[in-house]
Motif scaffolding. Structure first.
Motif, mmCIF file in Angstrom:
data_model
loop_
_atom_site.group_PDB
_atom_site.id
_atom_site.type_symbol
_atom_site.label_atom_id
_atom_site.label_comp_id
_atom_site.label_asym_id
_atom_site.label_seq_id
_atom_site.Cartn_x
_atom_site.Cartn_y
_atom_site.Cartn_z
ATOM 1 N N PHE A 5 0.816 -1.205 0.000
ATOM 2 C CA PHE A 5 0.000 0.000 0.000
ATOM 3 C C PHE A 5 0.854 1.260 0.000
ATOM 4 O O PHE A 5 0.453 2.289 -0.529
ATOM 5 C CB PHE A 5 -0.952 0.019 1.198
ATOM 6 N N LYS A 6 2.021 1.168 0.604
ATOM 7 C CA LYS A 6 2.883 2.342 0.711
ATOM 8 C C LYS A 6 3.270 2.869 -0.675
ATOM 9 O O LYS A 6 3.315 4.082 -0.882
ATOM 10 C CB LYS A 6 4.127 2.021 1.531
ATOM 11 N N SER A 7 3.517 1.970 -1.618
ATOM 12 C CA SER A 7 3.912 2.438 -2.951
ATOM 13 C C SER A 7 2.774 3.217 -3.611
ATOM 14 O O SER A 7 3.014 4.256 -4.230
ATOM 15 C CB SER A 7 4.360 1.283 -3.840
ATOM 16 N N TYR A 8 1.543 2.741 -3.453
ATOM 17 C CA TYR A 8 0.390 3.480 -4.005
ATOM 18 C C TYR A 8 0.230 4.819 -3.284
ATOM 19 O O TYR A 8 -0.050 5.843 -3.895
ATOM 20 C CB TYR A 8 -0.897 2.664 -3.875
ATOM 21 N N HIS A 9 0.402 4.784 -1.981
ATOM 22 C CA HIS A 9 0.267 5.987 -1.155
ATOM 23 C C HIS A 9 1.289 7.048 -1.584
ATOM 24 O O HIS A 9 0.930 8.213 -1.801
ATOM 25 C CB HIS A 9 0.449 5.602 0.313
ATOM 26 N N LEU A 10 2.532 6.631 -1.729
ATOM 27 C CA LEU A 10 3.576 7.573 -2.117
ATOM 28 C C LEU A 10 3.370 8.097 -3.535
ATOM 29 O O LEU A 10 3.557 9.289 -3.793
ATOM 30 C CB LEU A 10 4.957 6.928 -1.982
ATOM 31 N N ARG A 11 2.969 7.235 -4.435
ATOM 32 C CA ARG A 11 2.686 7.681 -5.794
ATOM 33 C C ARG A 11 1.555 8.705 -5.792
ATOM 34 O O ARG A 11 1.599 9.693 -6.530
ATOM 35 C CB ARG A 11 2.332 6.490 -6.681
ATOM 36 N N GLY A 12 0.532 8.454 -4.977
ATOM 37 C CA GLY A 12 -0.584 9.391 -4.879
ATOM 38 C C GLY A 12 -0.161 10.737 -4.320
ATOM 39 O O GLY A 12 -0.588 11.789 -4.795
ATOM 40 N N ILE A 13 0.692 10.714 -3.310
ATOM 41 C CA ILE A 13 1.182 11.949 -2.713
ATOM 42 C C ILE A 13 1.972 12.767 -3.735
ATOM 43 O O ILE A 13 1.856 13.987 -3.790
ATOM 44 C CB ILE A 13 2.076 11.652 -1.484
#
Length: 72
Positions: A5-13
């Motif tokens: 989830f962190k990779s999606y979260h960081l990409r979104g940020i």
């Protein structure tokens, strides 16, 4: 199975446009829809844990910053 989830979260940020964020969100939705029912259950549990951890971290960061701001 562990979900990143962190990779999606960081990409979104770091997305520069609303459209880019929507593409990332759709990618995650498509991934979710490709899972088996059993994996969807694991996904949901891990997502809840990730969100709770991130919200807790953000709350701690907010309090630390708030406590450093002079009141006068």
């Amino acid at each position: 199975m562990n979900f990143d989830f962190k990779s999606y979260h960081l990409r979104g940020i770091h997305a520069e446009t609303l459209e880019e964020k929507q593409v990332i969100n759709q990618e995650l939705k498509d991934f979710y829809n490709s899972l088996t029912e059993e994996d969807k259950g694991l996904f949901n549990l891990q997502l809840q844990k990730f969100l709770a951890t991130e919200m807790g971290r953000l709350g701690s960061d907010y309090q630390a910053i708030k406590n450093q701001i002079p009141t006068e």
